[in-house]
Structure formats: C-alpha cells, structure tokens
Design a protein around this motif. Sequence first.
Motif, short mmCIF file in Angstrom:
data_model
loop_
_atom_site.label_atom_id
_atom_site.label_comp_id
_atom_site.label_asym_id
_atom_site.label_seq_id
_atom_site.Cartn_x
_atom_site.Cartn_y
_atom_site.Cartn_z
N LEU A 126 -39.63 -12.18 11.30
CA LEU A 126 -39.55 -11.42 9.78
C LEU A 126 -39.10 -12.55 8.90
N ARG A 153 -35.64 -16.29 6.03
CA ARG A 153 -36.60 -17.40 6.10
C ARG A 153 -38.07 -16.99 5.50
N SER A 167 -29.06 -19.74 8.35
CA SER A 167 -28.51 -19.71 9.33
C SER A 167 -26.78 -19.91 8.99
N GLY A 171 -31.65 -14.42 17.62
CA GLY A 171 -32.25 -13.61 16.52
C GLY A 171 -31.96 -12.01 17.12
N GLU A 195 -39.24 -17.31 22.40
CA GLU A 195 -37.88 -17.74 21.89
C GLU A 195 -36.99 -16.84 21.61
N ILE A 196 -35.78 -16.61 22.34
CA ILE A 196 -34.80 -15.55 21.50
C ILE A 196 -33.60 -16.38 21.15
N GLN A 204 -24.82 -21.38 10.74
CA GLN A 204 -24.35 -22.50 11.79
C GLN A 204 -23.52 -23.60 10.90
N ARG A 239 -23.88 -30.77 18.74
CA ARG A 239 -24.04 -31.43 17.32
C ARG A 239 -23.57 -32.66 17.20
N GLU A 262 -31.58 -25.02 8.09
CA GLU A 262 -32.65 -25.41 9.08
C GLU A 262 -33.80 -26.55 8.54
P1 AMO Z 1 -33.27 -21.29 15.23
O1 AMO Z 1 -34.04 -21.48 14.06
O2 AMO Z 1 -33.77 -21.68 16.45
O3 AMO Z 1 -31.76 -21.88 15.16
O4 AMO Z 1 -32.90 -19.71 15.13
C1 AMO Z 1 -32.17 -19.04 16.16
C2 AMO Z 1 -32.89 -17.70 16.78
O5 AMO Z 1 -33.13 -16.92 15.32
C3 AMO Z 1 -34.36 -16.17 15.71
N1 AMO Z 1 -35.46 -16.26 14.89
C4 AMO Z 1 -36.11 -15.28 14.11
N2 AMO Z 1 -36.14 -14.13 14.42
C5 AMO Z 1 -37.14 -13.29 13.50
N3 AMO Z 1 -37.90 -13.78 12.58
C6 AMO Z 1 -37.95 -15.15 12.28
N4 AMO Z 1 -38.64 -15.73 11.24
C7 AMO Z 1 -36.84 -16.06 13.14
N5 AMO Z 1 -36.62 -17.26 13.11
C8 AMO Z 1 -35.54 -17.44 14.18
C9 AMO Z 1 -34.79 -16.49 17.10
C10 AMO Z 1 -34.28 -18.04 17.20
O6 AMO Z 1 -34.16 -18.11 18.51
N6 AMO Z 1 -28.97 -23.07 13.33
C11 AMO Z 1 -29.80 -22.74 14.46
C12 AMO Z 1 -28.84 -21.99 15.85
C13 AMO Z 1 -27.78 -22.86 16.18
O7 AMO Z 1 -27.93 -23.95 16.84
O8 AMO Z 1 -26.45 -22.52 16.03
C14 AMO Z 1 -30.64 -22.02 14.40
O9 AMO Z 1 -30.95 -21.25 13.34
O10 AMO Z 1 -34.22 -15.63 18.02
#
Ligand code: AMO
Length: 447
Positions: free
Chosen positions: A226, A216, A193, A418, A370-371, A195, A377, A173
């Motif tokens: 988290l 993260r 991720s 997430g 945001e969920i 991905q 891609r 990411e």
């Molecule tokens: P993104 O970075 O938006 O996308 O993450 C996807 C989803 O993960 C959740 N999320 C979290 N939940 C809890 N704590 C955090 N620190 C946190 N950060 C993110 C959210 C978010 O929408 N690779 C892309 C996905 C893809 O395109 O396939 C990605 O990681 O719900």
Amino acid sequence: MKDLISIIDVKKHVGETVKIGAWVADKSGKGKLQFLQLRDGTAFFQAVVFKPNMIEKFGEEAGTAKFDEIKHLSQETSVYVTGVVKEDARSKFGYELDVTDVEVIGASQDYPITPKEHGVEFLLDNRHLWLRSKRQMAIMQIRNAIIYASYDFFAKNGFIKFDSPILSGNAAENTTELFETDYFGNPAFLSQSGQLYLEAGAMALGRVFDFGPVFRAEKSKTRRHLTEFWMMDAEYPFVTHDESLDIQEAYVKALIQGVLDNAAYALETLERDTSKLQKYIDTPFMRVSYDDAIDLLQAHENDEDTDYEHVEHGDDFGSPHETWLSNFYGVPTFVINYPASFKAFYMKPVPGNPERVLCADLLAPEGYGEIIGGSERETDYDLLLKKIADFGLDPKDYEWYLELRKFGSVPHAGFGLGLERMVTFAAGTEHIREAIPFPRMINRIQP
Ligand code: AMO
C-alpha cells in the motif's frame, strides 16, 4: 439506543423479544414466509417474517400490508426489527429472529453491490459501500482485534505509547519512496516509519511503541503493498538483537491469540483454518540466517515444485523466495543478518562481519511474506555518521538523530510490523487492499 441488541449478542437472549437496528443485506421468500438477511456491523443473521403472525398482530388489512411492505424492502434499507430469538441449527449463524414487527428507518435506492459477483475495480470504486459486505466486515473485525491485542501486549510488557511525527524533515528508510510536500517553502516528507523518533523516545522513556499511519511512494503493484499503511513500531534500550527476536515472537503470538479470542465469528466467516493459527502460537518460530537461507534456496532450486529464480549470496529475496522459505518451515520464520547493502543505514553490523547487519525480517507462513522488519541499531556516533554519508544522505538532516549517540548511547533494538500485512495473514485473505478501510495504492486515492 440502549434497548437495541447487537446481532452478535442475540445468543444471550434466546426466547426473549429483542429489538435490533440493522440493514437488509439480502432477502428471499416464498408464500407466507419472508426471510431477511440482516446486518448491523457485528454479524449477519436471518429474520423470519410469517404472514399469519403479522395478521394476528396487526389485523387482516394492516398485517397484510405490513407483510407486503417487508416483502418489497430493497437491499440496504435500514430497519428496526423486533422479534423473538430462536436457536436454529439450519441457519449458519445458529440463531434466527422470529419477527413480530419491522419499522423502516431509511429507504434504499438501487444498491450497486448485489449478491452477484463483481470485478475488483468496481468494488474498489465502491469501497464506501463494499465495506458493508460480510467478508469486509469480518476483515475489519480482525483488524480491530489485532489493534486491541497490540495495545494490550505493549501495556502488559511495560511499553509507553510514544507518538512520532507524521511530517518529517528527513527520510527514515530510503529516499526513493518518499512523499514530499511543501512545508512553508521548504520540503517536508510524510513519515515512512516512526523509528528514528522512537529511538529518541527509548532513551527518554525506556520501552516505547508507536502506532500510526506511514507513507511510502511504492511504485510496485503487488498484493502486499500500500502507499499508506499503519505501522506498529517498538523500540527498547538495553536489548540486543537476539532478545529483540524473543520480544517480536511473543508479540506476534499475542496478536494471533487476540484474533482467536476476540474475532472468532470473523475467522469463521472467512473460513480461516484456525488450527494453523493455533499452531503458530504453540510452535517456536524458526530462525535462520540469511546466508543459510541462500544455501537452502540454492540446494532446492532444481526441485520439481520450486518456481523461484537462482539467488547468490548478496542478492535480495523476491517474494517467491520468501514464500518458499516460509512454506519450507511451515511456521513464522525470522531471516537474520541480511547484507548491509540493501538494508537501512541505521543497522548495526554483525561483529566481525561488516557485510552483514544485525537485523531480521519475519516471514509469515502460507505465502504471506514479510510482516516485520527489525534490527539492532548502530550506537557509535562515528560509524553512524559514516553510514549516513555512504548512503548518500545529508548528515545535516540527521544531526538530532546522531546526537542521541553522544549522550549515554546504549545497545538498543526495535521493529516495525505492518498492520495490514498482519491482518491479511491472520484473516487468511488474498490481497492487502482489503485489510484497510480505504486502501491507497499507486493507481488509487478514491474513495
Ligand atoms: P520495514 O521497512 O521493513 O522496517 O517496514 C516494517 C513493516 O512494514 C510493512 N510494510 C508495508 N506494508 C504495506 N505496504 C507497504 N508498502 C509496506 N512496506 C512495509 C511490512 C514491514 O515488515 N524502521 C523499520 C522498522 C524498525 O526496524 O523499527 C521499518 O520501517 O510489514
């Protein structure tokens, strides 16, 4: 033990004598009556002990002793309780147990979490015990229902589970939120991720999904972040951005349906307004472009009930903007085609508008934010290589990923949800820390 009945199932045994393995969550009593609040992880309900019944069964002396022992059971003592199941409208659960016997299994010392109010830090320090509370049980049941619904959705829609590695040689990411570890003298990173690996999976197996922990190094202390969370990731070939949104919408609806179907007791315990959840299933999700959303936010920024800061085209949203937008529409809302400048390197630009990328964030209503993050891609080798370099990443680390574009590259898209954010939204709870058994946050790695 096969002769034990779960509390959640007692309604199937009205009028029968059953045995339950449970813990004493609370107790109260007066005179000849003693009430035990029992919990076994499936539900909480009340067992009623009537002294004359004990005396009738065990005799005057032993029956009195038994009743006294029950009266003095401390919180969290583990017990086998035998009794007759009765329907009782006065109890919140609708059923009670008319006790014929109680056997103590394990005594409990002074339990730190009493029915009174406790501060959050204290509860988090005692997370290993806090999990036993009714509310935490309900949230974990909702988490479980979502996981089940997710596997079910993917299986029914032709996805294959494809496990991506947790240890990785490159960032997925961004580089600022990476946990680095030593890998035999070389740096390795905990996955942010799955991905990039799922993209390889999609070219090999078609529709694939992954469900695992991601990490993260989030410096932000918010109720939505988290440092370790569980991500549902999916990737599909021959699918464009618009079609991807249809898949995501169907997926989130299936997760909500799974919660309504399989976690009804938990929703009731948390007093979640299920009519709202039903509405999100019955109503199409909203889709709005990032630029239209900015226009809308600007048009309403002086409204009496708004508390977000002014935003310009090109700015990222803060959570007040997301909250306002999702409340404005009242249903889950996809915000589409954000500026390339603050989104990840792998996203495909909008045709004719390289400043914007073919992506969407799904904002949950009721201020849950945001969920899902997802995108189409980049499929072109040279454009992807340039993007990687422009983002200050080392193309050498992404050789294998780039190579996917050399051998029959096809349009493909995917998303990541997430789990804990979905749990918080479905459960209608305040803070993400309660949505995972043992939360990891910037200032917490114990217990
Ligand atoms: P993104 O970075 O938006 O996308 O993450 C996807 C989803 O993960 C959740 N999320 C979290 N939940 C809890 N704590 C955090 N620190 C946190 N950060 C993110 C959210 C978010 O929408 N690779 C892309 C996905 C893809 O395109 O396939 C990605 O990681 O719900």
